[in-house]
Design a protein around this motif. Structure first.
Motif, PDB file in Angstrom:
ATOM      1  N   LEU A 247     -67.142  81.139 -19.626  1.00  0.00           N
ATOM      2  CA  LEU A 247     -66.976  80.352 -18.403  1.00  0.00           C
ATOM      3  C   LEU A 247     -65.708  79.504 -18.460  1.00  0.00           C
ATOM      4  O   LEU A 247     -65.002  79.350 -17.453  1.00  0.00           O
ATOM      5  N   GLU A 248     -65.417  78.952 -19.626  1.00  0.00           N
ATOM      6  CA  GLU A 248     -64.195  78.150 -19.765  1.00  0.00           C
ATOM      7  C   GLU A 248     -62.956  79.012 -19.521  1.00  0.00           C
ATOM      8  O   GLU A 248     -61.994  78.576 -18.871  1.00  0.00           O
ATOM      9  N   HIS A 249     -62.988  80.255 -20.023  1.00  0.00           N
ATOM     10  CA  HIS A 249     -61.861  81.158 -19.785  1.00  0.00           C
ATOM     11  C   HIS A 249     -61.776  81.531 -18.300  1.00  0.00           C
ATOM     12  O   HIS A 249     -60.677  81.620 -17.726  1.00  0.00           O
ATOM     13  N   TYR A 250     -62.929  81.734 -17.672  1.00  0.00           N
ATOM     14  CA  TYR A 250     -62.964  82.064 -16.251  1.00  0.00           C
ATOM     15  C   TYR A 250     -62.389  80.917 -15.412  1.00  0.00           C
ATOM     16  O   TYR A 250     -61.630  81.146 -14.463  1.00  0.00           O
ATOM     17  N   ILE A 251     -62.737  79.696 -15.787  1.00  0.00           N
ATOM     18  CA  ILE A 251     -62.211  78.522 -15.075  1.00  0.00           C
ATOM     19  C   ILE A 251     -60.690  78.452 -15.226  1.00  0.00           C
ATOM     20  O   ILE A 251     -59.969  78.102 -14.281  1.00  0.00           O
ATOM     21  N   GLU A 252     -60.176  78.813 -16.423  1.00  0.00           N
ATOM     22  CA  GLU A 252     -58.724  78.856 -16.622  1.00  0.00           C
ATOM     23  C   GLU A 252     -58.073  79.860 -15.662  1.00  0.00           C
ATOM     24  O   GLU A 252     -57.006  79.594 -15.095  1.00  0.00           O
ATOM     25  N   ILE A 253     -58.701  81.011 -15.494  1.00  0.00           N
ATOM     26  CA  ILE A 253     -58.177  82.030 -14.568  1.00  0.00           C
ATOM     27  C   ILE A 253     -58.145  81.484 -13.147  1.00  0.00           C
ATOM     28  O   ILE A 253     -57.158  81.647 -12.419  1.00  0.00           O
ATOM     29  N   LEU A 254     -59.225  80.819 -12.725  1.00  0.00           N
ATOM     30  CA  LEU A 254     -59.275  80.239 -11.383  1.00  0.00           C
ATOM     31  C   LEU A 254     -58.210  79.162 -11.206  1.00  0.00           C
ATOM     32  O   LEU A 254     -57.582  79.068 -10.149  1.00  0.00           O
ATOM     33  N   ASN A 255     -58.013  78.362 -12.246  1.00  0.00           N
ATOM     34  CA  ASN A 255     -56.986  77.310 -12.163  1.00  0.00           C
ATOM     35  C   ASN A 255     -55.588  77.915 -12.052  1.00  0.00           C
ATOM     36  O   ASN A 255     -54.739  77.408 -11.295  1.00  0.00           O
ATOM     37  N   ARG A 256     -55.339  78.998 -12.799  1.00  0.00           N
ATOM     38  CA  ARG A 256     -54.040  79.658 -12.695  1.00  0.00           C
ATOM     39  C   ARG A 256     -53.849  80.227 -11.292  1.00  0.00           C
ATOM     40  O   ARG A 256     -52.765  80.138 -10.704  1.00  0.00           O
ATOM     41  N   PHE A 257     -54.913  80.818 -10.746  1.00  0.00           N
ATOM     42  CA  PHE A 257     -54.840  81.374  -9.397  1.00  0.00           C
ATOM     43  C   PHE A 257     -54.579  80.270  -8.376  1.00  0.00           C
ATOM     44  O   PHE A 257     -53.772  80.428  -7.458  1.00  0.00           O
ATOM     45  N   SER A 258     -55.253  79.139  -8.557  1.00  0.00           N
ATOM     46  CA  SER A 258     -55.048  78.005  -7.655  1.00  0.00           C
ATOM     47  C   SER A 258     -53.594  77.538  -7.712  1.00  0.00           C
ATOM     48  O   SER A 258     -52.992  77.203  -6.685  1.00  0.00           O
ATOM     49  N   MET A 261     -51.359  79.864  -5.710  1.00  0.00           N
ATOM     50  CA  MET A 261     -51.463  79.577  -4.270  1.00  0.00           C
ATOM     51  C   MET A 261     -50.651  78.346  -3.909  1.00  0.00           C
ATOM     52  O   MET A 261     -49.916  78.340  -2.915  1.00  0.00           O
ATOM     53  N   GLU A 262     -50.802  77.323  -4.712  1.00  0.00           N
ATOM     54  CA  GLU A 262     -50.117  76.060  -4.416  1.00  0.00           C
ATOM     55  C   GLU A 262     -48.601  76.242  -4.441  1.00  0.00           C
ATOM     56  O   GLU A 262     -47.873  75.651  -3.648  1.00  0.00           O
ATOM     57  N   GLN A 263     -48.134  77.093  -5.371  1.00  0.00           N
ATOM     58  CA  GLN A 263     -46.692  77.352  -5.489  1.00  0.00           C
ATOM     59  C   GLN A 263     -46.199  78.399  -4.487  1.00  0.00           C
ATOM     60  O   GLN A 263     -45.001  78.697  -4.441  1.00  0.00           O
ATOM     61  N   LYS A 264     -47.127  78.967  -3.720  1.00  0.00           N
ATOM     62  CA  LYS A 264     -46.806  80.069  -2.798  1.00  0.00           C
ATOM     63  C   LYS A 264     -46.103  81.212  -3.547  1.00  0.00           C
ATOM     64  O   LYS A 264     -45.137  81.816  -3.061  1.00  0.00           O
ATOM     65  N   ASN A 265     -46.648  81.492  -4.752  1.00  0.00           N
ATOM     66  CA  ASN A 265     -46.063  82.509  -5.632  1.00  0.00           C
ATOM     67  C   ASN A 265     -46.562  83.885  -5.199  1.00  0.00           C
ATOM     68  O   ASN A 265     -47.577  84.392  -5.687  1.00  0.00           O
ATOM     69  N   SER A 266     -45.835  84.488  -4.269  1.00  0.00           N
ATOM     70  CA  SER A 266     -46.261  85.770  -3.702  1.00  0.00           C
ATOM     71  C   SER A 266     -46.374  86.858  -4.764  1.00  0.00           C
ATOM     72  O   SER A 266     -47.351  87.611  -4.801  1.00  0.00           O
ATOM     73  N   ALA A 267     -45.386  86.954  -5.642  1.00  0.00           N
ATOM     74  CA  ALA A 267     -45.398  87.993  -6.671  1.00  0.00           C
ATOM     75  C   ALA A 267     -46.574  87.789  -7.624  1.00  0.00           C
ATOM     76  O   ALA A 267     -47.250  88.747  -8.027  1.00  0.00           O
ATOM     77  N   GLY A 268     -46.836  86.531  -8.002  1.00  0.00           N
ATOM     78  CA  GLY A 268     -47.947  86.242  -8.904  1.00  0.00           C
ATOM     79  C   GLY A 268     -49.288  86.599  -8.293  1.00  0.00           C
ATOM     80  O   GLY A 268     -50.164  87.154  -8.962  1.00  0.00           O
ATOM     81  N   LEU A 269     -49.459  86.266  -7.010  1.00  0.00           N
ATOM     82  CA  LEU A 269     -50.706  86.607  -6.321  1.00  0.00           C
ATOM     83  C   LEU A 269     -50.889  88.119  -6.236  1.00  0.00           C
ATOM     84  O   LEU A 269     -51.979  88.646  -6.455  1.00  0.00           O
ATOM     85  N   HIS A 271     -49.665  90.420  -8.265  1.00  0.00           N
ATOM     86  CA  HIS A 271     -49.985  90.969  -9.580  1.00  0.00           C
ATOM     87  C   HIS A 271     -51.415  90.617 -10.009  1.00  0.00           C
ATOM     88  O   HIS A 271     -52.069  91.397 -10.700  1.00  0.00           O
ATOM     89  N   PHE A 272     -51.910  89.447  -9.588  1.00  0.00           N
ATOM     90  CA  PHE A 272     -53.295  89.063  -9.884  1.00  0.00           C
ATOM     91  C   PHE A 272     -54.251  90.115  -9.325  1.00  0.00           C
ATOM     92  O   PHE A 272     -55.140  90.602 -10.031  1.00  0.00           O
ATOM     93  N   PHE A 273     -54.070  90.449  -8.048  1.00  0.00           N
ATOM     94  CA  PHE A 273     -54.943  91.445  -7.420  1.00  0.00           C
ATOM     95  C   PHE A 273     -54.655  92.858  -7.921  1.00  0.00           C
ATOM     96  O   PHE A 273     -55.564  93.672  -8.087  1.00  0.00           O
ATOM     97  N   GLU A 274     -53.380  93.141  -8.197  1.00  0.00           N
ATOM     98  CA  GLU A 274     -53.011  94.479  -8.668  1.00  0.00           C
ATOM     99  C   GLU A 274     -53.625  94.761 -10.044  1.00  0.00           C
ATOM    100  O   GLU A 274     -54.185  95.846 -10.275  1.00  0.00           O
TER     101      GLU A 274
END
Length: 364
Positions: A247-258, A261-269, A271-274
């Motif tokens: 769960l702690e690792h999962y929360i880290e993933i969610l925080n990175r994803f957040s 989004m905040e940075q409007k990092n289109s390429a990062g988003l 690659h996350f889904f890809e």
């Protein structure tokens, strides 16, 4: 094996299916069941699945050659303690629980442990209880075996033979490795599904719009949240340290994803889904796993009177059993509107071909 004396403690979905499989596939005749529900015992005797049943442990149990403990994990500990010292020296005791480390640790800490092998069939259904059981439940499913310090090579060989005999695939795993794997692919996903449902419940409006629109995809991806609360309370407490780490690792993933989004990092988003899509698409389809699969077809049909009856008749006339059929009103990411749930992969293939041959557009 036909002379083997078997006891099954807990006559629910897994216990009932084991009893059926042992009787039908291995010809084992002497099967005793122990369960607090007398109605399940009566039903199993009527079905000729077991020879006898009791609500308490007794000499029939202690005289067994093999004992399957098919109860929630928290009760497994109690039964092992009660059985130890009373069974025959060569009696094999095994369980079917979703966690292994706590149980193996308990057995290993005993002064004179019984011959114990941890077991976990990676098979199941959405419905629980004896009446939902089936002899073919374990077909082509992985069946994990975790040895303890009291496991003998002979006992492991016997249990492997039984597992193969009921159609499953035995895989030997260390208990801690088992709990790490199941924590990631089963335990935490159940927690996440329940959390998503509770999130929507907390966000619900007085007019119930979220619940109404949650039909379709949301309901499908959270279906495992309908699993038995008693079973999952027991699983989580038994595997709590591994689950906490995941769960702690999962929360880290969610925080990175957040952050993306905040940075409007289109390429990062992207690659996350890809990355998720590529890995998910590489997972074999159609194989039994820890989370029970849904066998269904989506049919693209025109809304007209009699269309459901028309399709049901086509399938019924060909001997294909329909478990459920419904219209999907929320299908934002789905093709077609008629969802047909079937009992197994063979039925999906047969129904798909049959309907496609009749001119329907079908999606699996």
């Amino acid at each position: 094996m036909d002379n083997m004396k078997v006891t099954i403690i807990g006559l629910g979905l897994i216990g009932g299916s084991l009893a059926r499989a042992l009787k039908e596939r291995l010809g084992i005749r002497d099967i005793t069941a122990v369960t607090p529900n007398r109605q399940d015992i009566d039903a199993a005797i009527k079905d000729q699945v077991i020879c006898r049943g009791f609500t308490q442990l007794n000499d029939h149990v202690y005289n067994s050659d093999i004992i399957f403990i098919c109860t929630p994990v928290k009760y497994t500990f109690e039964y092992i303690s009660c059985i130890a010292g009373k069974v025959k020296a060569d009696c094999i005791i095994t369980d079917v629980g979703s966690t292994k480390s706590d149980i193996i640790d308990q057995v290993n800490s005993m002064a004179s442990p019984p011959c114990f092998i941890g077991g976990h069939p990676m098979a199941g259904k959405e419905k629980n209880g004896y009446s939902s059981g089936a002899a073919h439940l374990f077909e082509n499913a992985y069946y994990i075996l975790s040895p303890s310090r009291s496991t003998t090579p002979q006992a492991m060989s016997v249990l492997k033979g039984i597992i193969e005999g009921i159609g499953a695939i035995p895989v030997v795993l260390d208990a801690k490795e088992h709990d790490r794997i199941t924590g990631g692919i089963s335990h935490v996903p159940h927690i996440i599904a329940s959390a998503l449902v509770n999130l929507v419940k907390d966000m619900e409006t007085p007019d119930g719009k979220m619940q109404m629109l949650a039909a379709g995809g949301f309901r499908d991806i959270t279906r495992i949240a309908s699993s038995s609360p008693e079973v999952w309370e027991s699983i989580v407490l038994s595997n709590r340290m591994e689950i906490k780490r995941i769960l702690e690792h999962y929360i880290e993933i969610l925080n990175r994803f957040s952050g993306l989004m905040e940075q409007k990092n289109s390429a990062g988003l992207y690659h996350f889904f890809e990355d998720a899509k590529h890995f998910r698409d590489s997972i074999p389809a159609g194989k039994p796993g820890l989370i029970a699969p849904i066998y269904e077809l989506i049919v693209d049909v025109v809304d007209k009177p009699g269309i459901i009856g028309e399709i049901a008749t086509i399938l019924g006339d060909s001997g294909i059993n329909i478990k459920n059929i419904n219209v999907s009103n929320s299908r934002e990411f789905e093709q077609g509107c008629l969802k047909i749930t079937l009992p197994d992969p063979a039925s999906v293939d047969a129904a798909g071909k049959l309907l496609a041959d009749k001119g329907y557009r079908v999606y699996k």
